[in-house]
Design an enzyme around this catalytic site. Structure first.
Site, PDB file in Angstrom:
ATOM      1  NE  ARG A   1      -3.409  -1.599   6.548  1.00 52.39           N
ATOM      2  CZ  ARG A   1      -2.360  -1.688   5.748  1.00 52.39           C
ATOM      3  NH1 ARG A   1      -1.173  -1.364   6.176  1.00 52.39           N
ATOM      4  NH2 ARG A   1      -2.506  -2.097   4.509  1.00 52.39           N
TER       5      ARG A   1
ATOM      6  CD  GLU B   1      -2.187  -4.525 -10.679  1.00 52.05           C
ATOM      7  OE1 GLU B   1      -2.093  -3.825 -11.700  1.00 52.05           O
ATOM      8  OE2 GLU B   1      -2.305  -4.054  -9.539  1.00 52.05           O
TER       9      GLU B   1
END
Length: 182
Positions: A69, A106
């Site tokens: 994006r 993560e």
């Protein structure tokens, strides 16, 4: 959603144009969907204009956009301020010789790449993405650019998820955000 610059009336229009989709892509995630912002030509133009107003005249020669994006917002900003656009991509997406930076997610790691020779030592860069969450991706982009001698002036995102504390991971690098999710 609240903004960093409450004075500008364009911010509320941008904020309201971003759709929030609960439990996507998995339960517990409140997905910030910018596709609805892109459908609103006034809000999309205002988004670009706010960045251009901030970075025009700041002697920025590189706008580095983070896949995917950052590729939407980066090129029009780069063109408007007279800078080149440099795509920062996931592995094995760029042809030719690349320089890469591994970074932690993560659960696991990822790699960011850019073309060798796309930037030169001493250039001044803006890093752009749609959203900052934990800050891992922006940190990798900073490291990659700084490794080749580029001065990162600032990072800019349309949206910040402040509860994930990504801003803290950037250390002394400034971060400009239009909309902060609450």
């Amino acid at each position: 959603m609240a903004s960093q610059d409450e004075q500008d009336p364009r911010i509320s229009k941008i904020s309201s144009a971003i759709r929030v989709i609960p439990n996507f892509p998995k339960p517990g995630i409140m997905f910030q969907d910018i596709t609805t912002l892109l459908l609103d030509t006034k809000a999309f133009r205002d988004t670009i204009d706010l960045f251009v107003e901030r970075y025009g005249g700041k002697d920025i020669s590189v706008v580095a956009g983070i896949e995917a994006r950052g590729f939407i917002f980066g090129p029009p900003i780069a063109l408007a301020i007279g800078a080149k656009f440099v795509p920062m991509r996931k592995p094995n997406k760029l042809p030719g010789e690349v320089i890469s930076e591994e970074y932690s997610l993560e659960y696991g790691t990822d790699i960011m790449e850019m073309h060798v020779g796309a930037v030169q030592a001493g250039e001044r860069a803006l890093i752009i993405d749609d959203l900052i969450a934990t800050g891992g991706t922006l940190c990798a982009a900073i490291k990659l650019l700084e490794r080749v001698g580029v001065h990162v002036v600032e990072c800019a995102c349309v949206i910040e998820l402040p509860e994930l504390k990504g801003r803290e991971r950037l250390g002394d690098k400034p971060l400009f955000v239009l909309v902060s999710s609450t």
